[in-house]
Design an enzyme around this catalytic site. Structure first.
Site, short mmCIF file in Angstrom:
data_model
loop_
_atom_site.label_atom_id
_atom_site.label_comp_id
_atom_site.label_asym_id
_atom_site.label_seq_id
_atom_site.Cartn_x
_atom_site.Cartn_y
_atom_site.Cartn_z
N PHE A 1 7.81 -13.02 7.91
CA PHE A 1 6.50 -12.48 7.58
C PHE A 1 5.56 -12.59 8.77
CE2 PHE A 1 8.42 -12.67 3.48
CZ PHE A 1 7.94 -11.50 2.89
N HIS B 1 -0.96 -3.39 7.49
CA HIS B 1 -0.51 -4.52 8.30
C HIS B 1 0.78 -4.18 9.05
CE1 HIS B 1 -2.07 -8.34 9.19
NE2 HIS B 1 -1.42 -9.10 8.35
N ASP C 1 -1.77 -4.25 14.10
CA ASP C 1 -2.94 -3.64 13.48
C ASP C 1 -4.18 -4.43 13.90
OD1 ASP C 1 -1.71 -5.79 11.80
OD2 ASP C 1 -3.51 -5.51 10.61
N ASN D 1 2.83 -13.98 9.61
CA ASN D 1 2.34 -15.26 10.13
C ASN D 1 3.46 -16.15 10.68
OD1 ASN D 1 3.39 -15.77 7.62
ND2 ASN D 1 1.66 -16.94 6.86
#
Length: 192
Positions: free
Chosen positions: A68, A22, A95, A70
């Site tokens: 993070f 990620h 990614d 999100n």
């Protein structure tokens, strides 16, 4: 086409996530900074690590949002708004499960494709017509396995393929900062 002024690599902060798939977006901006002999510095105002470099005589800002994945949208939008960087001059690097490991594609606009970083970015940036650099990480095969897959480190062979894709993408940065997006796409999509 607008010249790229801001490259935001997406990832998750902290040592726990540093080597996970990620974080391919972070790996990309780290490599750009390394080749520019530039260092990232923490900037709490934008909840990010930022670096500046010059490519082909053009000034470029590099960003790693330290929220993070999100919650990537607010740090990127805050930085872009402060420096009056239009949405079309922003390159988001992330990614991509839908691309095979080691492939890399440039794409203008489109939806979020289930990517939580993009899902958060689109409303914060006020639209989806920004450039994306999609770094292929492959798919685990079953959608129930996706979260565990993206939050694990790739195999050594896969990481080498991803690093090669990143190198190929870094080579087209002079075209991107010059606004030659079509030329960059042609070169990148032929090379990978």
């Amino acid at each position: 086409m607008t010249a790229i002024q801001l490259v935001a690599g997406l990832g998750n902060p902290g040592a726990k996530y540093e080597q996970t798939r990620h974080n391919a977006g972070f790996w990309f901006v780290d490599e750009v900074a390394r080749q520019c002999n530039s260092q990232f510095r923490s900037e709490s105002k934008y909840k990010s690590e930022l670096a500046r470099c010059s490519i082909a005589g053009k000034d470029l800002r590099l960003q790693k949002p330290m929220d993070f994945m999100n919650c990537s949208g607010l740090p990127v939008a805050s930085l872009a708004n402060f420096y009056r960087i239009p949405r079309g001059a922003v390159l988001i690097v992330h990614d991509d499960l839908d691309l095979p490991v080691g492939s890399v594609k440039l794409k203008k606009g489109g939806g979020h494709g289930g990517h939580n970083g993009l899902r958060d970015l689109i409303p914060h940036l006020g639209g989806k017509d920004f450039l994306r650099l999609r770094i292929g990480i492959g798919h685990p095969g079953n959608r129930d396995d996706v979260v565990g897959y993206v939050l694990k480190a790739p195999s050594r062979d896969d990481r080498q393929l991803i690093d090669r894709a990143i190198d190929a993408a870094v080579k087209v940065m002079p075209d991107l900062v010059a606004g030659k997006v079509e030329a960059a796409m042609k070169e990148l999509h032929t090379a990978t």
